[in-house]
Scaffold this motif. Structure first.
Motif, PDB file in Angstrom:
ATOM      1  N   LYS A   4       0.854  -1.192   0.000  1.00 10.26           N
ATOM      2  CA  LYS A   4       0.000   0.000   0.000  1.00 10.26           C
ATOM      3  C   LYS A   4       0.886   1.237   0.000  1.00 10.26           C
ATOM      4  N   GLY A  47      -7.687   7.650   6.524  1.00 14.49           N
ATOM      5  CA  GLY A  47      -6.621   6.650   6.636  1.00 14.49           C
ATOM      6  C   GLY A  47      -7.054   5.266   6.188  1.00 14.49           C
ATOM      7  N   ASP A  65      -5.216   1.974   4.472  1.00 16.20           N
ATOM      8  CA  ASP A  65      -4.480   0.969   5.254  1.00 16.20           C
ATOM      9  C   ASP A  65      -5.363  -0.264   5.464  1.00 16.20           C
ATOM     10  N   LYS A 123      -1.329   8.129  13.680  1.00 11.02           N
ATOM     11  CA  LYS A 123      -2.032   7.867  12.415  1.00 11.02           C
ATOM     12  C   LYS A 123      -1.188   7.154  11.378  1.00 11.02           C
TER      13      LYS A 123
HETATM   14 MG    MG Z   1      -2.356   7.154   6.250  1.00 10.75          MG
END
Ligand code: MG
Ligand code: ADP
Ligand code: ASP
Length: 427
Positions: free
Chosen positions: A7, A152, A155, A210
């Motif tokens: 990723k 986010g 992920d 984060k």
């Molecule tokens: Mg991120």
């Protein structure tokens, strides 16, 4: 042939040159003899820019349309990365979350993945293509609508795909060399962690670190999938997030395991105080039922000792800033019913959390933490603990100093001061 799931975050895809650099890495992984499935985030700060654009045309955009808008960011990336790979002479196919089989519930803006049916991905990999998937998005099972997974969220897409494709590891490429003992943007002397348990990383992520989205860590933990967090700007070994029970030294923690894993900080929360509420059974229930009915998650709660003269008390709690105004409105509407004097809303707060599984067996951790804050003139407004975490709320403008002081007090500073931040704006 092994299957690698990678990723790349937005900070690794900020512009055309970065996209070409990432494409080169992907092609190298393929040339090394692997099948490669890549999840991409939106370029740079695109998601924030799109949110600002939405806000400029409507203060409260419909959540369905907001998801339609935000998913465009990751679609741009997936197509551009595929093109850059084609330009290097390899073949890539890009897929939206929906095409990749990421099935979610129907909660726009924070949908949960409930199933992954990666048939098209397996087919494309089988045909010899590199697969590029748009992260952060899926399609809802009930309504067939396009959803996003929350900030986010790429992920989580990556870990969910790695689990569904039965990959051995999920590689998360970002703009720092791995997971550090604190955010390197705040603590330049933070130390890179080579190996962290998924339990500790879950607490770090839940406390605002984060570098990994909380749900991604929870997902990996459930599937026993290791995560390797590393930089897309260097070739250094990063940080392994592992299940301690499957690690070689599983006969209990190894002697060198540190007591403290790291210090996390969070500026995303606000504090609400309900002033002058009767200190009698049922009042806390009424307050938090009103909040829960709005699907708002709360974090810390503190109830003061009631004043003898009045039999009244104050109840304070923290919650995401993004839900703050809604919570105030719903409490105001319930004021007669609950019976309180006034409400205070404070969004100038920050939270510091100290995380480490060694806390279970080492007394004195809280005392050292509070002393470090006291020595630096930092007042503590709220405290909460779990088995392996102590969190405190401070003034927002004292939070960075607090993080540095606590980091030093627990001996976490790296003498070589080696933390490098390669890119990103830290937004
Ligand atoms: Mg991120
Ligand atoms: P990406 O765009 O790759 O998803 P993010 O900005 O979401 O990157 O996450 C990486 C950032 O996380 C780092 O640049 C760093 O500022 C921040 N961060 C916070 N806590 C930590 C930590 N403990 N270790 C490493 N990075 C951290
Ligand atoms: N682009 C999304 C965000 O900024 C998802 C992600 O980066 O993982 O939150």
């Amino acid at each position: 042939m092994s299957l690698v799931v990678q990723k790349y975050g937005g900070s690794s895809l900020a512009d055309a040159d970065s996209i070409k650099r990432v494409a080169r890495r992907i092609v190298d992984t393929r040339k090394a003899g692997n099948q490669v499935c890549v999840v991409v985030s939106a370029m740079g700060d695109t998601t924030d820019d799109l949110l600002e654009l939405a806000d400029a045309v409507s203060p409260a955009p419909p959540s369905r349309e907001l998801d339609m808008l935000l998913t465009a960011g990751e679609r741009m990336s997936m197509a551009l990365v595929s093109m850059a790979i084609a330009n290097l002479g390899d073949s890539a196919r890009s897929f939206t979350g929906s095409q990749a089989g990421v099935i979610t519930d129907d909660v726009h803006g924070k949908a949960r993945i409930i199933d992954v049916t990666p048939g098209r991905i397996e087919e494309a990999l089988g045909d010899g293509h590199i697969v590029i998937v748009a992260g952060f998005q899926g399609v809802s099972q009930g309504s067939n609508e396009i959803t996003t997974l929350g900030r986010g969220g790429s992920d989580t897409t990556a870990v969910a795909l790695a689990a569904a494709l039965k990959a051995d590891v999920c590689e998360i490429y970002t703009d720092v060399d791995g997971i550090f003992t604190a955010d390197p943007r705040i603590v330049p002397t933070a130390r890179k962690i080579d190996r962290i348990t998924n339990e500790e990383m879950q607490e770090m992520a839940a406390s605002g670190a984060k570098v990994l989205m909380l749900r991604c860590v929870e997902y990996a933990r459930r599937f026993g999938l290791p995560i390797h967090v590393r930089s897309s700007f260097s070739h250094r070994e990063g940080t392994w997030v592992v299940d301690p029970s499957s690690a070689p030294e599983s006969e209990g923690a190894s002697v060198e395991d540190p007591i403290i894993a790291g210090v996390a900080h969070d500026r995303s929360e606000a504090k609400i105080t309900v002033v002058g509420v009767a200190d009698s059974p049922g009042k806390a229930a009424q307050i938090f039922q009103a909040i829960a009915a709005q699907q708002i998650n709360i974090d810390m709660i503190v109830q003061n000792v009631s004043a003898l003269a009045t039999g009244q008390t104050d109840v304070s709690f923290t919650l995401p800033k993004t839900d703050g105004q809604r919570a105030v409105q719903v409490l105001q509407a319930a004021r007669e019913h609950i019976g309180f004097e006034s409400l205070q809303y404070d969004d100038q707060v920050g939270k510091l959390s100290l995380v480490g599984s060694g806390m279970r067996s080492h007394p004195g951790v809280s005392a050292t933490l509070f002393q470090a804050l006291a020595d630096n003139g930092i007042n503590i407004e709220m405290i909460s603990t779990s088995e392996i975490r102590v969190s405190v709320v401070t003034r927002d403008d004292q939070l960075d100093d607090a993080v540095r002081a606590v980091h030093t007090a627990f001996g976490l500073d790296d003498a070589d001061g080696g933390a490098v931040v390669y890119g990103g704006s830290g937004r």
